[in-house]
Design an enzyme around this catalytic site. Structure first.
Site, PDB file in Angstrom:
ATOM      1  N   LYS A   8       3.520  -6.095  26.943  1.00 30.68           N
ATOM      2  CA  LYS A   8       3.243  -4.714  26.557  1.00 30.68           C
ATOM      3  C   LYS A   8       3.663  -3.778  27.681  1.00 30.68           C
ATOM      4  O   LYS A   8       3.161  -3.903  28.818  1.00 30.68           O
ATOM      5  CB  LYS A   8       1.748  -4.546  26.265  1.00 30.68           C
ATOM      6  CG  LYS A   8       1.284  -5.300  25.030  1.00 30.68           C
ATOM      7  CD  LYS A   8       1.869  -4.701  23.772  1.00 30.68           C
ATOM      8  CE  LYS A   8       1.181  -5.254  22.530  1.00 30.68           C
ATOM      9  NZ  LYS A   8       1.711  -4.629  21.296  1.00 30.68           N
ATOM     10  N   ASP A  36       7.317  -4.911  24.151  1.00 28.62           N
ATOM     11  CA  ASP A  36       6.804  -3.972  23.143  1.00 28.62           C
ATOM     12  C   ASP A  36       6.316  -2.713  23.851  1.00 28.62           C
ATOM     13  O   ASP A  36       5.341  -2.755  24.599  1.00 28.62           O
ATOM     14  CB  ASP A  36       5.649  -4.615  22.354  1.00 28.62           C
ATOM     15  CG  ASP A  36       5.209  -3.745  21.182  1.00 28.62           C
ATOM     16  OD1 ASP A  36       5.742  -2.634  21.020  1.00 28.62           O
ATOM     17  OD2 ASP A  36       4.325  -4.198  20.419  1.00 28.62           O
ATOM     18  N   GLU A  51      10.677  -3.964  21.210  1.00 25.73           N
ATOM     19  CA  GLU A  51       9.931  -3.535  20.022  1.00 25.73           C
ATOM     20  C   GLU A  51       9.469  -2.083  20.203  1.00 25.73           C
ATOM     21  O   GLU A  51       8.949  -1.711  21.258  1.00 25.73           O
ATOM     22  CB  GLU A  51       8.732  -4.465  19.831  1.00 25.73           C
ATOM     23  CG  GLU A  51       8.029  -4.288  18.496  1.00 25.73           C
ATOM     24  CD  GLU A  51       6.885  -5.301  18.338  1.00 25.73           C
ATOM     25  OE1 GLU A  51       6.990  -6.434  18.833  1.00 25.73           O
ATOM     26  OE2 GLU A  51       5.876  -4.919  17.724  1.00 25.73           O
ATOM     27  N   ASP A 101       8.145  -1.541  14.594  1.00 22.49           N
ATOM     28  CA  ASP A 101       6.809  -1.953  14.145  1.00 22.49           C
ATOM     29  C   ASP A 101       6.113  -0.731  13.533  1.00 22.49           C
ATOM     30  O   ASP A 101       6.058  -0.597  12.303  1.00 22.49           O
ATOM     31  CB  ASP A 101       6.046  -2.522  15.354  1.00 22.49           C
ATOM     32  CG  ASP A 101       4.618  -2.922  15.026  1.00 22.49           C
ATOM     33  OD1 ASP A 101       4.185  -2.736  13.877  1.00 22.49           O
ATOM     34  OD2 ASP A 101       3.899  -3.423  15.925  1.00 22.49           O
ATOM     35  N   LYS A 104       3.372  -6.741   9.208  1.00 20.26           N
ATOM     36  CA  LYS A 104       1.987  -7.185   9.416  1.00 20.26           C
ATOM     37  C   LYS A 104       1.235  -7.075   8.095  1.00 20.26           C
ATOM     38  O   LYS A 104       1.342  -6.050   7.416  1.00 20.26           O
ATOM     39  CB  LYS A 104       1.293  -6.310  10.467  1.00 20.26           C
ATOM     40  CG  LYS A 104       1.904  -6.426  11.854  1.00 20.26           C
ATOM     41  CD  LYS A 104       1.221  -5.502  12.831  1.00 20.26           C
ATOM     42  CE  LYS A 104       1.867  -5.640  14.213  1.00 20.26           C
ATOM     43  NZ  LYS A 104       1.421  -4.590  15.138  1.00 20.26           N
TER      44      LYS A 104
HETATM   45 MG    MG Z   1       4.094  -3.857  18.129  1.00 24.59          MG
END
Ligand code: MG
Length: 377
Positions: A154, A178, A204, A229, A251
């Site tokens: 992250k 991400d 991402e 995303d 998701k």
């Molecule tokens: Mg993500």
């Protein structure tokens, strides 16, 4: 069909930070649907970022309970009916959808992947996510996670390059990044160019969800694939992001469950997009539901249950990063305590202790939090 629901409080092993938030608990909801003596189980992991929280899920489920009809085999009809009576509420819908698949799989005596004609040997390896922290702390966590061959890092703060350098120094794992929508287009182009030598698999969501022109510009000016995303939530978003990204992160909690995710996977393939399956902080119920589809995708980020201390369930297993689907009917979920009844008794959540070095923002979130900080994996 009869629907019941109860809350599920999951405690994160350690605070989970991303560019816009920190999370200590996941306030999820379990649901159970019964028809003709067979019970299916589902889970909602609501995200404030997408306008849901536990209370809205409970309300939506109680409303949807009257619109399920009486034939669990008609999953497409049931889910289309729910979309007609109330828009949005994707996590609540995902819980119902996976409970129906679980129920139907149990009735027919087959695992869901078999119901869908999928080969369980084709499951991908999942990434293991390292939340934001200092470069040193994140490198330490990368070392602890050495059993996982793919790490998702992250980023989206001041030390992005130092973090990747520190992690690359201690591991040869595949690294995915991400940024959770934290960068500007200029910043993204500069940072991604600087990250390229560190053998990164893809980036991402570098930009805010609506900045599609910016995403297109970034994609045209960097050498790494871009996966979206937050910019790609439902099936309808796929045509909008064409030319702006190389792939999408699907998701269940964003799109509304297995039946919607299947449509997204096939629509993405029709446009030569790469496909990733992701998750929120979820127990083995929702993670196993997503994993049932994983033989169809290129990348999996299905580690939500690995980030919590107290997953009451047992389902998909992760062996050296590889997703191993249970060969039991339906989702294949069992209670860890061996009890037959699927829904555990509701337990009042104990107030959480704050870590000693909590920031003022975290303390604020904690005070506020029965904990509803916005979160998103
Ligand atoms: Mg993500």
């Amino acid at each position: 069909m009869e629907l019941t629901a109860q809350t599920l409080e999951l405690k994160l092993t350690e605070p989970f930070r991303i560019a816009r938030s920190v999370q200590y608990y996941a306030h999820n909801v379990l649901t159970q649907i019964e028809a003709d003596g067979i019970v299916g189980i589902g889970e909602a992991a609501p995200s404030g970022f997408y306008g849901e929280k536990r209370e809205s899920v409970l309300m939506a489920l109680s409303y949807f309970a009257d619109h399920l009809g009486d034939d669990p085999l008609l999953i497409e009809d049931v889910m289309a009916g729910l979309d007609r009576v109330m828009q949005g509420n994707a996590a609540a819908k995902a819980a119902i959808d996976m409970a129906l698949y679980d129920l139907v799989g149990k009735r027919l005596g087959v695992p869901i992947y078999q119901l869908l004609g999928l080969n369980p040997a084709r499951t991908p390896h999942t990434s293991f996510t390292i939340g934001m922290d200092t470069p040193v702390e994140m490198a330490k966590r990368a070392l602890v996670a050495r059993e996982y061959p793919i790490l998702k890092i992250k980023l989206g703060g001041k030390h992005d390059l130092d973090i990747v350098k520190a992690i690359r120094d201690v591991t040869d794992a595949v690294i995915r990044v991400d940024a959770n929508a934290a960068w500007t287009p200029k910043e993204a182009i500069r940072k991604i160019a600087a990250l390229e030598p560190y053998d990164i698999e893809f980036i991402e969501q570098p930009l805010p969800p609506k900045d599609l022109a910016g995403l297109r510009l970034v994609r045209e000016n960097v050498g790494l694939p871009i996966i979206v995303d937050e910019s790609c939530v439902t099936l309808e978003d796929i045509p909008l992001i064409l030319g702006c990204a190389d792939g999408i992160n699907i998701k269940l909690m964003k799109c509304g469950g297995i039946s919607h995710a299947l449509k997204m996977i096939h629509a993405a393939r029709a446009h030569s997009l790469r496909v990733m399956l992701g998750c929120m902080i979820e127990s083995s119920v929702a993670i196993t539901a997503a994993a049932q589809l994983s033989p169809l995708v290129d990348y999996a980020d299905l580690d939500g249950m690995l980030l919590v201390d107290d997953d009451p369930f047992d389902g998909v297993q992760v062996k050296g990063g590889k997703l191993m689907l249970p060969d039991r009917p339906g989702l294949g979920i069992r209670r860890r305590d061996g009890k037959r009844k699927l829904l555990p008794q509701e337990v009042e959540a104990a107030p959480a202790a704050l870590p000693a070095r909590a920031t003022s923002r975290e303390k604020r979130a904690h005070r506020n939090a029965q904990g509803e900080p916005e979160y998103e994996e």
